[in-house]
Design an enzyme around this catalytic site. Structure first.
Site, PDB file in Angstrom:
ATOM      1  N   TYR A 153      45.951  49.042  33.404  1.00  0.00           N
ATOM      2  CA  TYR A 153      45.273  50.329  33.236  1.00  0.00           C
ATOM      3  C   TYR A 153      46.252  51.468  32.960  1.00  0.00           C
ATOM      4  O   TYR A 153      45.881  52.454  32.345  1.00  0.00           O
ATOM      5  CB  TYR A 153      44.460  50.676  34.495  1.00  0.00           C
ATOM      6  CG  TYR A 153      43.073  50.079  34.538  1.00  0.00           C
ATOM      7  CD1 TYR A 153      42.872  48.707  34.494  1.00  0.00           C
ATOM      8  CD2 TYR A 153      41.948  50.899  34.642  1.00  0.00           C
ATOM      9  CE1 TYR A 153      41.613  48.165  34.551  1.00  0.00           C
ATOM     10  CE2 TYR A 153      40.677  50.357  34.700  1.00  0.00           C
ATOM     11  CZ  TYR A 153      40.512  48.990  34.652  1.00  0.00           C
ATOM     12  OH  TYR A 153      39.252  48.460  34.710  1.00  0.00           O
TER      13      TYR A 153
ATOM     14  N   LYS B 182      47.173  35.250  37.239  1.00  0.00           N
ATOM     15  CA  LYS B 182      47.184  34.379  36.062  1.00  0.00           C
ATOM     16  C   LYS B 182      48.622  33.908  35.857  1.00  0.00           C
ATOM     17  O   LYS B 182      49.219  34.080  34.792  1.00  0.00           O
ATOM     18  CB  LYS B 182      46.622  35.158  34.849  1.00  0.00           C
ATOM     19  CG  LYS B 182      46.380  34.313  33.610  1.00  0.00           C
ATOM     20  CD  LYS B 182      45.292  33.259  33.783  1.00  0.00           C
ATOM     21  CE  LYS B 182      45.238  32.360  32.551  1.00  0.00           C
ATOM     22  NZ  LYS B 182      44.384  31.185  32.751  1.00  0.00           N
TER      23      LYS B 182
ATOM     24  N   ASP C  12      40.698  32.698  36.069  1.00  0.00           N
ATOM     25  CA  ASP C  12      39.567  31.998  35.438  1.00  0.00           C
ATOM     26  C   ASP C  12      38.869  31.093  36.450  1.00  0.00           C
ATOM     27  O   ASP C  12      37.645  31.060  36.546  1.00  0.00           O
ATOM     28  CB  ASP C  12      40.036  31.208  34.193  1.00  0.00           C
ATOM     29  CG  ASP C  12      41.265  30.336  34.430  1.00  0.00           C
ATOM     30  OD1 ASP C  12      41.911  30.462  35.494  1.00  0.00           O
ATOM     31  OD2 ASP C  12      41.587  29.523  33.544  1.00  0.00           O
TER      32      ASP C  12
ATOM     33  N   ASP D 100      38.517  44.532  38.659  1.00  0.00           N
ATOM     34  CA  ASP D 100      37.381  45.197  37.998  1.00  0.00           C
ATOM     35  C   ASP D 100      36.349  44.155  37.588  1.00  0.00           C
ATOM     36  O   ASP D 100      35.154  44.288  37.855  1.00  0.00           O
ATOM     37  CB  ASP D 100      37.896  45.964  36.777  1.00  0.00           C
ATOM     38  CG  ASP D 100      36.767  46.642  36.017  1.00  0.00           C
ATOM     39  OD1 ASP D 100      35.906  47.268  36.673  1.00  0.00           O
ATOM     40  OD2 ASP D 100      36.731  46.539  34.774  1.00  0.00           O
TER      41      ASP D 100
ATOM     42  N   ASP E  65      32.430  43.058  39.610  1.00  0.00           N
ATOM     43  CA  ASP E  65      31.096  43.092  38.982  1.00  0.00           C
ATOM     44  C   ASP E  65      30.399  41.750  39.178  1.00  0.00           C
ATOM     45  O   ASP E  65      29.203  41.669  39.457  1.00  0.00           O
ATOM     46  CB  ASP E  65      31.192  43.371  37.477  1.00  0.00           C
ATOM     47  CG  ASP E  65      31.097  44.849  37.136  1.00  0.00           C
ATOM     48  OD1 ASP E  65      31.576  45.659  37.955  1.00  0.00           O
ATOM     49  OD2 ASP E  65      30.554  45.195  36.069  1.00  0.00           O
TER      50      ASP E  65
HETATM   51  C1  IPM Z   1      34.949  50.560  38.046  1.00  0.00           C
HETATM   52  C2  IPM Z   1      34.697  50.997  36.623  1.00  0.00           C
HETATM   53  C3  IPM Z   1      35.905  51.773  36.100  1.00  0.00           C
HETATM   54  C4  IPM Z   1      37.104  50.858  36.177  1.00  0.00           C
HETATM   55  C5  IPM Z   1      35.710  52.331  34.680  1.00  0.00           C
HETATM   56  C6  IPM Z   1      34.534  53.296  34.634  1.00  0.00           C
HETATM   57  C7  IPM Z   1      36.943  52.979  34.124  1.00  0.00           C
HETATM   58  O1  IPM Z   1      34.382  49.899  35.828  1.00  0.00           O
HETATM   59  O2  IPM Z   1      35.172  51.427  38.903  1.00  0.00           O
HETATM   60  O3  IPM Z   1      34.890  49.356  38.304  1.00  0.00           O
HETATM   61  O4  IPM Z   1      37.339  50.051  35.277  1.00  0.00           O
HETATM   62  O5  IPM Z   1      37.830  50.946  37.173  1.00  0.00           O
HETATM   63 MG    MG Z   2      34.086  48.107  36.903  1.00  0.00          MG
END
Ligand code: IPM
Ligand code: MG
Length: 357
Positions: A141, A192, A224, A248, A252
């Site tokens: 990042y 990784k 993975d 990240d 999710d």
């Molecule tokens: C998160 C989001 C952010 C990230 C984005 C909005 C930049 O996806 O907080 O998980 O990647 O950190």
């Molecule tokens: Mg995110």
């Protein structure tokens, strides 16, 4: 001592969900002796529109001054074509970096009432309680060099750099091991290392830190495989520690196991214990303004704020318990609804949590 909380509603559904979380804070202030003041600021697209920057100087000062920050979400189609530094997401990343909130805690806990809303079979997720510890200030990042350049043949090339220093790996590893001590004493580090040098060093440093925590079991997975294990047998995890990008993506994935990404809170802490609290979902422009977004991820972020920044574990539990109660009552926002349940909007859900409090 009065704690100063900065509220940054942000864009899209941000203001709607944050309004419900603020109701919860107000209730705790008025009826449960929570000593806080609330201040409001601009971050993201709204800040670009009003002040010309996604992370304006005024917000920076407010953030530095606050004891804790509650954030909704940022971003939306309106700002997507701006230059990268002007985009809402750049404001969020700048805030995280500026406060040095490197330790991102993302618990994925399945409320038993929501087992049917999970994308996995109920028996695979029943009792799921894992914590993702994501490094939030480094990695690909922020690594330099980065950019888009034109090669000699006229073709363009995009590039980023994944970089971790030993000190950055060590401090996030320590957060994970300490957290594991409060839980089941198992840490799984995700990297990784079979393809990337940065991961090779990551693994080596995590191994070194583990020597100070002989009471905690350490394992490693390639990212993975970790993604596969999360959807195959997620209950094998206790604490999962990983870098910025992998964290990240995996968070999710873990969120969906709990029924909805709308349920997951997060805390991002710096070394001084100052925290930035936000649901892990985005600004969901497609449903913004409709009053249907799930405010529970944000309300559960308030619980994390109470626990980690305000040292109020009892009030934190009270909030978490209230969320459980509204789910018991059968109240569901659209993202977690099922047959036989009462579909409610954002405000009704927030009101129900306050009533349960
Ligand atoms: C998160 C989001 C952010 C990230 C984005 C909005 C930049 O996806 O907080 O998980 O990647 O950190
Ligand atoms: Mg995110």
């Amino acid at each position: 001592m009065t704690s100063k909380i900065l509220i940054l509603p942000g864009d899209g559904i941000g203001p709607e969900i944050v309004a419900e979380a603020v109701k919860v804070l107000e209730c705790l202030r008025q009826e449960h002796g929570l000593d806080i003041t609330l201040d409001y600021g601009l971050l993201g697209g709204g800040a670009v529109d009003v002040l010309g920057s996604p992370y304006p100087e005024a917000t920076r000062r407010q953030a530095q001054d606050a004891d804790a920050i509650l954030l909704g979400a940022v971003g939306g189609p309106k700002w997507e074509s701006l230059d990268r530094p002007q985009r809402p997401e750049s404001g969020l990343l700048a805030l995280r970096t500026d406060l040095q909130c490197f330790a991102n805690l993302r618990p994925a806990i399945l409320y038993p009432q929501l087992a049917v809303a999970s994308s996995l079979k109920p028996e695979l997720v029943a009792g799921l309680d894992m914590l993702i510890v994501r490094e939030l200030n480094g990695g690909i990042y922020v690594g330099q060099p980065r950019g888009i350049r034109t090669l000699e043949n006229g073709e363009r090339e995009g590039f980023n750099t994944m970089v971790y220093r030993e000190s950055e790996i060590e401090r996030i590893a320590r957060i994970a091991f300490e957290a594991a001590r409060q839980r089941q004493r198992r840490v799984c580090s995700v990297d990784k290392a079979n393809a990337l040098e940065v991961s090779e060093l990551w693994r080596e440093v995590v191994e070194r830190v583990a020597k100070d925590y002989s009471d905690v079991a350490l394992s490693h997975l390639y990212v993975d495989n970790a993604a596969m294990q999360l959807v195959r047998a997620p209950k094998q995890f206790d604490v999962l520690v990983t870098g910025n990008l992998f964290g990240d993506i995996l968070s999710d994935c873990a969120a969906m196991l709990t029924g909805s990404i709308g349920m997951l809170p997060s805390a991002s802490m710096n070394a001084q214990g100052k925290g930035l609290y936000e649901p892990i979902h985005g600004s969901a422009p497609d449903i913004a303004g409709k009053g249907i977004a799930n405010p529970l991820g944000t309300i559960l972020s308030v619980a994390m704020l109470l626990r980690y920044s305000l040292n109020q574990p009892e009030l934190a539990e009270r909030v978490e318990h209230a969320v459980g109660q509204v789910l018991d009552q059968g109240l569901r926002t659209l993202d977690i609804t099922a047959t036989g349940m009462t579909a409610v909007g954002t405000q009704a859900m927030g009101d129900a949590v306050v009533a349960a409090l």
